[in-house]
Write a protein that holds these residues in place. Structure first.
Motif, short mmCIF file in Angstrom:
data_model
loop_
_atom_site.label_atom_id
_atom_site.label_comp_id
_atom_site.label_asym_id
_atom_site.label_seq_id
_atom_site.Cartn_x
_atom_site.Cartn_y
_atom_site.Cartn_z
N ILE A 1 0.87 -1.27 -0.04
CA ILE A 1 -0.08 0.12 -0.05
C ILE A 1 0.71 1.15 0.06
O ILE A 1 0.42 2.44 -0.53
N THR B 1 -0.76 -4.17 2.72
CA THR B 1 -1.89 -3.66 3.18
C THR B 1 -2.35 -4.32 4.47
O THR B 1 -1.90 -5.54 4.73
N LEU C 1 -0.93 4.28 -2.23
CA LEU C 1 -2.34 3.51 -2.63
C LEU C 1 -2.29 3.50 -3.98
O LEU C 1 -3.15 3.89 -4.90
N GLN D 1 -9.07 8.17 1.81
CA GLN D 1 -8.49 6.81 2.16
C GLN D 1 -7.22 6.98 3.19
O GLN D 1 -6.28 6.09 3.27
N LYS E 1 -7.92 3.71 4.44
CA LYS E 1 -7.19 2.09 4.17
C LYS E 1 -5.95 2.31 4.72
O LYS E 1 -5.32 1.20 5.03
#
Length: 232
Positions: free
Chosen positions: A13, A42, A77, A96, A171
C-alpha cells in the motif's frame, strides 16, 4: 536473505524507493532523510522509532505526500506521489488516508461531534451525523458529543481525534506520536483503542513514536538513525 524493510505477501500500500530529503541554505545542506527504502503491505502495522530530531515526523509527512522528497520515489495507494501536484496528492489522501497527531489538532470552536463530522461533511457522506455518533460511541465518548476540546481531558481529546481519523474508514492511517502528550495510564488506554480500531477496520498503520514498548505492539519496528531506516 529477505530484506526486512520489504514485504511481498500482499500488494504494497506504500513504497519508498531511495528517498532523500534535504534542507538547503546559503551556507549548508542539511540531509534529514538518506536513501530510505520501504515496502508496507496492506493491513500491516509498522512503527518507526528514533531519537528526537532524527526526522521521524518528516519521514511520515513524506510518506503521506504532505511534503515532497528531494529525490526518490514514493507510491501511496498505487499512486506515484512524486509525479503529482499538491492538489492531486490531496485527492489521493481524501477519504483513504487518516491522521492522528500528538497535539490532537481539534478545532477549538467545535464540539466533539462537530470535529468528527467535519471530514464527513467535506466529502458529502450520507448519514454523516449517524456515522459520527457511532464513531464517538466506538471511542467511549457518546456522552461528550456536545463538549468542546477545552472541556475535555487530553485523553478524551485524543479519543475524539482517533474517532475523526477512523470515521471515513481510511485504508491507511499515519499516527505521529499519538500518546506523546498523555500520562502513562491514559497513553496505554489510547494505544489499546488505536490497535483495536485498526484491527476492526482493517487499516494499515504507520506509527511514529519514541516509546519502544508502544512500537513493539506493531508487526514491524524500524529505526531511523542519521536519516537511514533499518530493522530494529
Amino acid at each position: 536473505m529477505p530484506n526486512p524493510l520489504q514485504r511481498h505477501d500482499t500488494s504494497p500500500i506504500l513504497e519508498l524507493q531511495n528517498v532523500h530529503y534535504a534542507l538547503k541554505s546559503d551556507q549548508d545542506t542539511l540531509n534529514i532523510i538518506n536513501a530510505c527504502n520501504l515496502s508496507v503491505a496492506t493491513n500491516e502495522s509498522v512503527a518507526i522509532i528514533g531519537r528526537s530530531g532524527s526526522g521521524k515526523s518528516t519521514l511520515l509527512a513524506l510518506m503521506a505526500g504532505l511534503q515532497s522528497p528531494t529525490s526518490g520515489d514514493i507510491t501511496l495507494l498505487g499512486k506515484a506521489l512524486t509525479t503529482l501536484s499538491e492538489d492531486q496528492r490531496a485527492q489521493v489522501r481524501a477519504q483513504q488516508v487518516g491522521f492522528i497527531f500528538q497535539n490532537f489538532q481539534l478545532m477549538p470552536s467545535m464540539s466533539a461531534l462537530e470535529n468528527i463530522l467535519m471530514p464527513l461533511e467535506l466529502f458529502q457522506v450520507d448519514d454523516a451525523k449517524t456515522k459520527a455518533l457511532h464513531a464517538l460511541e466506538q471511542v467511549g465518548l457518546a456522552h461528550r458529543a456536545s463538549h468542546r476540546p477545552a472541556e475535555l481531558s487530553g485523553g478524551e481529546q485524543q479519543r475524539v481525534a482517533i474517532a475523526r481519523a477512523f470515521v471515513t474508514h481510511p485504508k491507511i492511517l499515519f499516527a505521529d506520536e499519538p500518546t506523546g502528550n498523555l500520562d502513562e495510564e491514559t497513553a496505554q488506554q489510547i494505544q489499546a483503542l488505536l490497535f483495536e480500531l485498526n484491527r476492526t477496520l482493517n487499516t494499515t498503520l504507520i506509527l511514529v513514536t519514541h516509546d519502544v514498548q508502544f512500537a513493539q505492539k506493531c508487526d514491524r519496528v524500524l529505526r531511523l538513525t542519521q536519516g537511514h531506516l533499518s530493522q530494529d
